[in-house]
Design a protein around this motif. Structure first.
Motif, short mmCIF file in Angstrom:
data_model
loop_
_atom_site.label_atom_id
_atom_site.label_comp_id
_atom_site.label_asym_id
_atom_site.label_seq_id
_atom_site.Cartn_x
_atom_site.Cartn_y
_atom_site.Cartn_z
N SER A 187 -65.48 10.06 40.91
CA SER A 187 -65.45 11.49 41.23
C SER A 187 -64.02 12.00 41.22
O SER A 187 -63.06 11.24 41.05
N ALA A 188 -63.87 13.30 41.43
CA ALA A 188 -62.53 13.90 41.49
C ALA A 188 -61.73 13.32 42.64
O ALA A 188 -60.50 13.20 42.56
N GLN A 193 -58.20 14.05 40.23
CA GLN A 193 -58.36 15.29 39.47
C GLN A 193 -59.76 15.30 38.88
O GLN A 193 -60.49 14.31 38.98
N GLN A 194 -60.15 16.42 38.30
CA GLN A 194 -61.49 16.51 37.73
C GLN A 194 -61.68 15.43 36.65
O GLN A 194 -60.77 15.19 35.84
N SER A 197 -60.75 16.19 33.03
CA SER A 197 -59.30 16.34 32.86
C SER A 197 -58.63 14.97 32.85
O SER A 197 -57.74 14.69 32.04
#
Length: 348
Positions: A187-188, A193-194, A197
């Protein structure tokens, strides 16, 4: 019990009752450092103590055996800035391998290259009389893909298929595919980060790999990856306890990964004949011990490491102050600021 810690103002030791909880530890750290709010990291890969661990005993988490890193949260960093001596000139900076900005990575790589200049031509090796062989350091190129190249060489021959060489590009794609296939696990919060990305950055050849990439490669190939820190000699075993049959050994200088190999012909330079995997049990303990001996040589004779954990840095664009590579990477990625200077220890 005694608990050691390091903070922007320096290191220290706390004397706590053996039954002290994490909350009590945090309060003692805040009092000792003078910060109203802090993040405390421990273990490897470094992870932060969380609110839901507050009532657990510090000993149950093994914190009495750790050297904790205390980082002031964003709103507490001003206290450090007010008490920090002026910085005479910018120096090299340090970032998180997995999330660093390309410009900052280049700065670090230049620093490491100057420290270890000529190391590739030194033929760093350690004799192993117990097996009549020699352990050698295979130095990886300074191209931001050293982790993938180092591990890729150890994977040679592990599987049969069209990509037995396991290039850096192929391993980057493998990591990204694994992350995308396991959204619940990556997960982020875990990646910082996302996910998309993160994956887009990881496919770029100028992005470093780090702990997450090592863990994924270890899991996919069912290979224990032993990473030896040049500065401390500590052995970090990625995938330990998972029942994997084989292990490989990497050397880590805090900004660069190299591979350990065993050779049976003195001066052998052809890497295709290297032994790069060993049984993941006591039968290869001598490999780990000799590799640690090599790391002591790299540290003492060649200063082949860069310290990225204790340094304190300031942003010349906004005045932010933080400690360590993770804090710097988070700030730089969040703000786009790259004019960073290290705050040198005055020794006062």
């Amino acid at each position: 019990m005694k608990i050691r810690f390091k903070a922007p103002s320096g290191g220290g030791t706390l004397e706590l009752d053996d039954a002290s909880t994490v909350d009590q530890l945090l309060e003692s750290l805040k009092s000792s450092t003078g910060f109203a709010d802090v993040t405390v990291k421990y273990g490897w890969p470094p992870r932060a103590l969380t609110a839901d661990q507050g009532q657990l005993s510090a000993q149950s988490l093994g914190l009495h055996r750790e050297n904790l890193t205390v980082v002031p949260k964003e709103d507490a960093s001003a206290a450090v800035a007010q008490n920090t001596p002026p910085v005479p000139e910018p120096t090299a900076t340090t970032t998180s391998p997995a999330a660093a900005l390309p410009g900052l990575q280049s700065s670090l790589r230049s620093q490491e290259k100057s420290k270890g200049q000529g190391i590739k031509d030194q033929n760093i090796s350690v004799a192993m009389p117990e097996t009549g062989s020699t352990l050698v350091l295979r130095v990886m190129p300074d191209d931001n893909s050293c982790l993938f190249t180092a591990v890729g060489g150890a994977l040679r021959g592990l599987r049969s298929g069209p990509d037995e060489s396991f290039t850096a590009d192929s391993l980057r794609r493998l990591v990204v595919e694994h992350i995308r296939a396991n959204p619940g696990k990556y997960s982020a919060v875990i990646l910082g980060q996302q996910p998309e990305s993160y994956c887009a950055n990881m496919l770029r050849p100028d992005t470093w790999g780090g702990e997450i990439e090592l863990a994924i490669i270890s899991e996919v190939f069912e290979l224990e990856i032993c990473v030896i820190d040049v500065k401390t000699g500590t052995v970090y075993r990625v995938g330990e306890g998972n029942g994997y049959a084989m292990r490989c050994v990497l050397v880590y200088s805090n900004v660069h990964y190299d591979r350990i190999a065993e050779i049976f012909v003195e001066g052998q330079e052809v890497m295709e004949f290297d032994v790069t995997r060993w049984a993941a049990d006591e039968s290869s303990d001598h490999i780990i011990a000799r590799a640690q001996e090599m790391c002591r040589k790299l540290k003492d004779e060649h200063h082949y490491y860069t310290d990225t954990s204790d340094f304190v840095v300031t942003c010349n664009e906004c005045g932010w102050v933080g400690q360590g590579r993770e804090a710097l990477a988070k700030h730089s990625l969040g703000t786009g600021h790259t004019k960073i200077s290290e705050i040198k220890d005055t020794g006062a």
